[in-house]
Design a protein around this motif. Structure first.
Motif, PDB file in Angstrom:
ATOM      1  N   LEU A   1       1.257   0.226  25.511  1.00 42.72           N
ATOM      2  CA  LEU A   1       2.630   0.533  25.107  1.00 42.72           C
ATOM      3  C   LEU A   1       3.428   1.049  26.302  1.00 42.72           C
ATOM      4  CD1 LEU A   1       4.972   1.084  23.112  1.00 42.72           C
ATOM      5  CD2 LEU A   1       3.866   3.282  22.609  1.00 42.72           C
ATOM      6  N   LEU A   2       2.897   2.030  26.998  1.00 43.51           N
ATOM      7  CA  LEU A   2       3.612   2.610  28.137  1.00 43.51           C
ATOM      8  C   LEU A   2       3.826   1.573  29.244  1.00 43.51           C
ATOM      9  CD1 LEU A   2       1.894   6.108  28.240  1.00 43.51           C
ATOM     10  CD2 LEU A   2       4.176   5.557  27.366  1.00 43.51           C
ATOM     11  N   ASP A   3       2.866   0.664  29.426  1.00 42.50           N
ATOM     12  CA  ASP A   3       3.016  -0.401  30.423  1.00 42.50           C
ATOM     13  C   ASP A   3       4.136  -1.369  30.051  1.00 42.50           C
ATOM     14  OD1 ASP A   3       0.970   0.642  31.949  1.00 42.50           O
ATOM     15  OD2 ASP A   3      -0.532  -0.824  31.272  1.00 42.50           O
ATOM     16  N   THR A   4       4.442  -1.472  28.769  1.00 40.51           N
ATOM     17  CA  THR A   4       5.473  -2.382  28.268  1.00 40.51           C
ATOM     18  C   THR A   4       6.874  -1.784  28.373  1.00 40.51           C
ATOM     19  OG1 THR A   4       3.858  -3.292  26.715  1.00 40.51           O
ATOM     20  CG2 THR A   4       6.157  -3.749  26.238  1.00 40.51           C
TER      21      THR A   4
ATOM     22  N   TYR B   1       6.039   8.566  32.047  1.00 41.21           N
ATOM     23  CA  TYR B   1       7.132   8.867  31.120  1.00 41.21           C
ATOM     24  C   TYR B   1       7.913   7.578  30.876  1.00 41.21           C
ATOM     25  CZ  TYR B   1       6.509  13.897  32.110  1.00 41.21           C
ATOM     26  OH  TYR B   1       6.024  15.166  32.253  1.00 41.21           O
ATOM     27  N   ARG B   2       8.226   7.313  29.613  1.00 37.82           N
ATOM     28  CA  ARG B   2       8.950   6.096  29.249  1.00 37.82           C
ATOM     29  C   ARG B   2       9.956   6.413  28.151  1.00 37.82           C
ATOM     30  NH1 ARG B   2       6.457   5.093  33.180  1.00 37.82           N
ATOM     31  NH2 ARG B   2       5.154   3.301  33.603  1.00 37.82           N
TER      32      ARG B   2
ATOM     33  N   HIS C   1      17.586   8.862  31.312  1.00 37.41           N
ATOM     34  CA  HIS C   1      16.393   9.710  31.271  1.00 37.41           C
ATOM     35  C   HIS C   1      15.907  10.019  32.692  1.00 37.41           C
ATOM     36  CE1 HIS C   1      15.607   8.170  26.960  1.00 37.41           C
ATOM     37  NE2 HIS C   1      16.255   9.335  26.930  1.00 37.41           N
ATOM     38  N   VAL C   2      15.960   9.021  33.574  1.00 36.95           N
ATOM     39  CA  VAL C   2      15.597   9.257  34.978  1.00 36.95           C
ATOM     40  C   VAL C   2      16.524  10.319  35.563  1.00 36.95           C
ATOM     41  CG1 VAL C   2      15.516   8.254  37.306  1.00 36.95           C
ATOM     42  CG2 VAL C   2      14.640   6.950  35.352  1.00 36.95           C
TER      43      VAL C   2
ATOM     44  N   ILE D   1      12.398  10.356  25.077  1.00 37.17           N
ATOM     45  CA  ILE D   1      11.400  10.087  26.119  1.00 37.17           C
ATOM     46  C   ILE D   1      10.007  10.255  25.526  1.00 37.17           C
ATOM     47  CG2 ILE D   1      10.538  10.737  28.399  1.00 37.17           C
ATOM     48  CD1 ILE D   1      13.297  12.095  28.874  1.00 37.17           C
ATOM     49  N   LEU D   2       9.167   9.247  25.725  1.00 36.78           N
ATOM     50  CA  LEU D   2       7.767   9.339  25.312  1.00 36.78           C
ATOM     51  C   LEU D   2       6.964   9.982  26.445  1.00 36.78           C
ATOM     52  CD1 LEU D   2       7.294   5.865  23.627  1.00 36.78           C
ATOM     53  CD2 LEU D   2       7.176   8.094  22.501  1.00 36.78           C
TER      54      LEU D   2
END
Length: 176
Positions: free
Chosen positions: A5-8, A35-36, A15-16, A96-97
């Motif tokens: 999921l995080l790679d996607t 962080y995503r 957020h950045v 943010i996840l």
């Protein structure tokens, strides 16, 4: 599943900006920490689910907190068309996840830092009033999350102290 999921996902510019200006992370640190941003549109959310379904079965995906396969009537979209609510979907809201890790760096769960906390100050459901929520599908029809201790990414050969810090972002900041 969480790693896939995080790679996607990506981290949205706003957020950045928050994490680099207010929290003093570098872009390289944010990438390393994983962080995503939670996908903000239903279309983006379904694209993420489709990518994950190419790697995992529906049963595997819906056994993980944060994913569900509801049993509801079709949803009418404002721009026309419908969404089949019996399809696997990802649960969450804009935010943010944050990966919650164990001592080996494995992602055990995700915590969602909502962009906007619940505006109702008299809300008695503390989960809805909080800015930080477990990434879960508990309120719907999927697996419930449990949030435990987060161990920031670290080099075990150079760390000689253990700190107890409330919050994933604060713990990651103290370790970076």
């Amino acid at each position: 599943v969480y790693t896939a999921l995080l790679d996607t996902l990506v981290l949205y510019d706003h957020h950045v900006e928050h994490l680099t200006q207010d929290r003093k992370f570098t872009p390289a640190q944010l990438q390393r920490l994983g962080y995503r941003s939670f996908p903000s549109t239903r279309f983006e959310q379904q694209n993420v689910v489709d990518v994950l379904l190419s790697k995992f079965t529906e049963e595997q995906l819906t056994s993980v907190p944060g994913f569900e396969k509801p049993r509801r009537e079709p949803i009418e979209l404002a721009g026309g068309g419908t969404v089949d609510p019996t399809e696997v979907r990802i649960c969450g809201c804009d935010g943010i996840l944050l990966p919650q890790r164990d001592a080996d760096g494995k992602t055990l769960a995700l915590v969602l830092r909502r962009d906007v906390p619940d505006p109702k100050p008299d809300n008695t459901d503390t989960r809805k009033a909080s800015r930080y929520l477990p990434f879960t599908s508990y309120d719907d029809s999927g697996a419930a999350a449990s949030v435990g201790v987060h161990v920031p990414l670290h080099d075990p050969t150079t760390r000689k102290a253990i700190r107890v810090i409330e919050g994933i972002i604060k713990a990651d900041t103290a370790t970076e």
